[in-house]
Design an enzyme around this catalytic site. Sequence first.
Site, PDB file in Angstrom:
ATOM      1  N   ARG A 103       0.806  -1.198  -0.160  1.00 51.38           N
ATOM      2  CA  ARG A 103       0.158   0.133  -0.053  1.00 51.38           C
ATOM      3  C   ARG A 103       0.704   1.313   0.128  1.00 51.38           C
ATOM      4  O   ARG A 103       0.751   2.475  -0.606  1.00 51.38           O
ATOM      5  CB  ARG A 103      -1.084   0.267   1.244  1.00 51.38           C
ATOM      6  CG  ARG A 103      -1.828   0.768   1.149  1.00 51.38           C
ATOM      7  CD  ARG A 103      -3.283   0.424   2.144  1.00 51.38           C
ATOM      8  NE  ARG A 103      -4.065   1.681   2.337  1.00 51.38           N
ATOM      9  CZ  ARG A 103      -4.239   2.372   3.255  1.00 51.38           C
ATOM     10  NH1 ARG A 103      -3.341   2.515   4.253  1.00 51.38           N
ATOM     11  NH2 ARG A 103      -5.214   3.577   3.258  1.00 51.38           N
ATOM     12  N   HIS A 150       0.015   4.105  -2.653  1.00 40.61           N
ATOM     13  CA  HIS A 150      -0.005   5.758  -2.190  1.00 40.61           C
ATOM     14  C   HIS A 150       1.066   6.887  -2.357  1.00 40.61           C
ATOM     15  O   HIS A 150       0.975   7.767  -2.586  1.00 40.61           O
ATOM     16  CB  HIS A 150      -0.266   5.551  -0.771  1.00 40.61           C
ATOM     17  CG  HIS A 150      -1.605   5.107  -0.214  1.00 40.61           C
ATOM     18  ND1 HIS A 150      -2.367   5.906   0.695  1.00 40.61           N
ATOM     19  CD2 HIS A 150      -2.391   4.284  -0.833  1.00 40.61           C
ATOM     20  CE1 HIS A 150      -3.521   5.363   0.787  1.00 40.61           C
ATOM     21  NE2 HIS A 150      -3.691   4.139   0.099  1.00 40.61           N
ATOM     22  N   ASP A 151       2.364   6.174  -2.765  1.00 40.88           N
ATOM     23  CA  ASP A 151       3.430   7.014  -3.100  1.00 40.88           C
ATOM     24  C   ASP A 151       3.297   7.292  -4.640  1.00 40.88           C
ATOM     25  O   ASP A 151       3.372   8.555  -4.899  1.00 40.88           O
ATOM     26  CB  ASP A 151       4.686   6.216  -3.019  1.00 40.88           C
ATOM     27  CG  ASP A 151       6.058   7.072  -3.364  1.00 40.88           C
ATOM     28  OD1 ASP A 151       5.931   8.350  -3.028  1.00 40.88           O
ATOM     29  OD2 ASP A 151       6.826   6.389  -4.064  1.00 40.88           O
ATOM     30  N   GLY A 157       3.647  10.884  -8.792  1.00 39.56           N
ATOM     31  CA  GLY A 157       4.417   9.895  -9.395  1.00 39.56           C
ATOM     32  C   GLY A 157       5.242   9.131  -8.231  1.00 39.56           C
ATOM     33  O   GLY A 157       5.504   9.292  -7.028  1.00 39.56           O
ATOM     34  N   ASP A 207       8.115   8.574  -6.291  1.00 42.99           N
ATOM     35  CA  ASP A 207       9.129   9.509  -5.983  1.00 42.99           C
ATOM     36  C   ASP A 207       9.677   9.220  -4.301  1.00 42.99           C
ATOM     37  O   ASP A 207      10.181  10.271  -3.935  1.00 42.99           O
ATOM     38  CB  ASP A 207       9.059  10.943  -6.197  1.00 42.99           C
ATOM     39  CG  ASP A 207       7.629  11.667  -5.736  1.00 42.99           C
ATOM     40  OD1 ASP A 207       7.200  10.766  -4.740  1.00 42.99           O
ATOM     41  OD2 ASP A 207       7.294  12.636  -5.756  1.00 42.99           O
ATOM     42  N   GLU A 219       2.933  14.052   3.232  1.00 35.54           N
ATOM     43  CA  GLU A 219       1.890  13.365   2.956  1.00 35.54           C
ATOM     44  C   GLU A 219       1.151  12.619   4.016  1.00 35.54           C
ATOM     45  O   GLU A 219       0.176  11.916   3.915  1.00 35.54           O
ATOM     46  CB  GLU A 219       2.066  12.615   1.644  1.00 35.54           C
ATOM     47  CG  GLU A 219       2.472  13.623   0.414  1.00 35.54           C
ATOM     48  CD  GLU A 219       3.049  12.717  -0.571  1.00 35.54           C
ATOM     49  OE1 GLU A 219       3.080  11.575  -0.619  1.00 35.54           O
ATOM     50  OE2 GLU A 219       3.630  13.555  -1.450  1.00 35.54           O
ATOM     51  N   ASP A 254      -4.014 -14.234  -3.162  1.00 34.46           N
ATOM     52  CA  ASP A 254      -4.856 -15.061  -4.158  1.00 34.46           C
ATOM     53  C   ASP A 254      -5.886 -14.308  -4.698  1.00 34.46           C
ATOM     54  O   ASP A 254      -6.187 -13.090  -4.622  1.00 34.46           O
ATOM     55  CB  ASP A 254      -5.263 -16.453  -3.467  1.00 34.46           C
ATOM     56  CG  ASP A 254      -5.918 -16.269  -2.392  1.00 34.46           C
ATOM     57  OD1 ASP A 254      -6.839 -15.064  -2.135  1.00 34.46           O
ATOM     58  OD2 ASP A 254      -6.012 -17.280  -1.365  1.00 34.46           O
TER      59      ASP A 254
END
Length: 316
Positions: free
Chosen positions: A60, A64-65, A70, A72, A86, A244
């Site tokens: 995650r 979220h990055d 982008g 980064d 952030e 899965d």
Amino acid sequence: MASSHLFQLVTIFVCLFGVALAQLSTTFYSTSCPNVASIVKNVVDDAIEKETRMGASLLRLHFHDCFVNGCDGSILLDDTPSFTGEKSAIPNLNSVRGFDVIDKIKSAVEKACPGVVSCADILALAAQESVVVLGGPSWGVQLGRKDSKTANKNAANTNIPPPTSSLSNLISNFSSKGLSPKDLVALSGAHSIGLARCTVFRNRIYNDTNIDSGFAAKLQNKCPVVGRNNSVSRLDAASPKRFDNCYYRNLLGQKGLLHSDQELMNGKATATLAKKYVRDQSAFFQDFSEAMVKLGNIGPLTGKNGLVRRNCRKAN
């Protein structure tokens, strides 16, 4: 005319050269830090052995990055007097985790290859290893990103799709990042692992109509109308510790935990894909792998556009 032609040739060369510089590569650290993947693997595997949920958390973090300016590494930056990072944005506050694991990876990588491997690349490698160790597919992680010097809280608040999103909003949001509806459905399969807080699925279990009544009742015992906001439930109750295709089976039975999960069944094309993944896990794994490569290529900083942070929490 000759000078004009020469100018055009130079312009084309510069454009092509710029594109070449921006390309990531699976062999980027083959000489400068050849053991980086094994270093990341050792730390991630140890973290997941101690807490299975950490695999979902690291996956995650990468997502979220990448959805904010982008891939980064900006999500890893702590607040400073000059900017608010952030981590305190609504989609991240009291939600994203795994920063200590990234710190451990960075420390180990710095000992082996000082000042070489970016935090953004560490996030990409940690995400892949998290999926693999939990039984999911592997893919060639493209590397060569640089880290940003700043973060963008406002962009985090607006760019990361909330769990209340409609299908049309999800498709639009992903499209703005160069990701197709197929990528959307495949990447949503990341919810095969991990947990979600009561506060993000409360509205669904009390107000949505496209939800199995028994499933909703069971969740209401954990998540009352008021209170227990941080009580957590599994995104995939069927096989929560394994990556899965059970997530898609849940959708067919109207047992998607998040509103945005169940929304995938509201479009013909997206529902068809979900049903395909129920029948064919290998197809899901293939599409997920391809989508993760595309995700990792959202707006990377390369060349001189960025830096390699020595500490992922702050700019050098």
